[in-house]
Design an enzyme around this catalytic site. Sequence first.
Site, short mmCIF file in Angstrom:
data_model
loop_
_atom_site.label_atom_id
_atom_site.label_comp_id
_atom_site.label_asym_id
_atom_site.label_seq_id
_atom_site.Cartn_x
_atom_site.Cartn_y
_atom_site.Cartn_z
N GLU A 1 -3.10 -7.01 -4.31
CA GLU A 1 -2.96 -6.05 -3.20
C GLU A 1 -3.42 -4.67 -3.68
O GLU A 1 -3.14 -4.27 -4.82
CB GLU A 1 -1.47 -5.98 -2.78
CG GLU A 1 -1.22 -5.02 -1.61
CD GLU A 1 0.25 -5.05 -1.13
OE1 GLU A 1 1.15 -5.36 -1.92
OE2 GLU A 1 0.46 -4.74 0.06
N LYS B 1 -1.88 -7.10 6.94
CA LYS B 1 -0.46 -7.25 6.60
C LYS B 1 0.37 -7.08 7.87
O LYS B 1 0.31 -6.03 8.54
CB LYS B 1 -0.09 -6.20 5.56
CG LYS B 1 1.30 -6.34 4.96
CD LYS B 1 1.47 -5.33 3.81
CE LYS B 1 2.71 -5.50 3.00
NZ LYS B 1 2.72 -4.63 1.79
N CYS C 1 1.91 -9.67 0.41
CA CYS C 1 3.10 -9.11 -0.20
C CYS C 1 4.37 -9.28 0.65
O CYS C 1 4.93 -10.37 0.70
CB CYS C 1 2.85 -7.65 -0.55
SG CYS C 1 3.95 -7.07 -1.85
N1 LIG Z 1 5.21 -4.14 -1.67
C1 LIG Z 1 5.54 -5.01 -0.72
O1 LIG Z 1 4.90 -5.12 0.29
C2 LIG Z 1 6.72 -5.91 -0.85
C3 LIG Z 1 7.71 -5.74 -1.92
O2 LIG Z 1 7.54 -5.06 -2.91
C4 LIG Z 1 8.97 -6.48 -1.71
O3 LIG Z 1 9.08 -7.18 -0.71
O4 LIG Z 1 9.87 -6.37 -2.53
#
Ligand SMILES: NC(=O)CC(=O)C(=O)O
Length: 305
Positions: free
Chosen positions: A58, A130, A172
């Site tokens: 990401e 996302k 994520c």
């Molecule tokens: N950074 C993200 O999108 C998610 C994350 O760090 C988490 O769910 O914990």
Amino acid sequence: MTVPPVLKSPLAKSLKVALIQLKAGADKAANLAKVTKFIDDAVKTSTIGSLDLVMLPECFNSPYAVDQFRNYAELIPSGETTSILSELAKKHGIYIIGGSIPELAPEDNKIFNTSLTFSPSGEIIAKHRKAHLFDIDIPGGITFQESVTLSGGDKATVFKLGDFGNVGLGICYDIRFPELASIASRSPNNSFAMFYPGAFNTTTGPLHWHLLARSRAVDNQLYTVLCSPARDVGGSGYQAYGHSLVVDPFGKIIAEAGEGEEIVFAELDKDVIPKVREGIPVHYQRRFDIYEDIVGEGKVKVSDL
Ligand SMILES: NC(=O)CC(=O)C(=O)O
């Protein structure tokens, strides 16, 4: 007893993947040069033979910072990162799951956190924005509000990875919402893997990174593949957790990085999914008659007690 049907694997042939766990800094040109070098190195140094797919983390071309996303945002497909990844996919004849980048949508000036997948001929074959934005507040841990500058995507993404079969793609925080993986794994999509470029952090990573990757794999009896940025030891910005990993459909971690910059190789074996689904046939034992209405808030049926 439910007898599972004779199974054909949703993964038609084994897939060899490399996860590139790299650290992105403020210099976008340097980030992109690093990506190019890491992908070249992955192809040259593969320990599992000729690679089919390379995955990036990401936000690999920008800092992971709410106040920076707009400064790094690019148009898709005309932006430079899209062109570079397309050329790299073509040059090496591999699929690239291009982590994610901040995307500028010119029609409404919104910014999205967007992942593109490229075919071995350099074409974009999937685009996921996302969907669930990372807005959390853990006192003494981490506060992050992606929604200050980002907008959420509005669809689940499932696509055909050429002759290998179907796969799902999330980014994520999306992994915390099991529905995306369920949509990907269930008929008619029948995906063999969920791919999640992701940047968990040093608060939520130790708590949930492995747990969520293994849960989505076990829930859906498919592979989960997570690629993180490397940790920025001594840096003052967001501290990514690292630990890029591949989990098999039994829930076993078959490859895992540490915290620094690293390339991880793994082979997704086509014969494992049928073995899991025949042995533990939850895939065929679902009771949709009980929960078909339980979709969305307010739709849960309260029984007569
Ligand atoms: N950074 C993200 O999108 C998610 C994350 O760090 C988490 O769910 O914990």
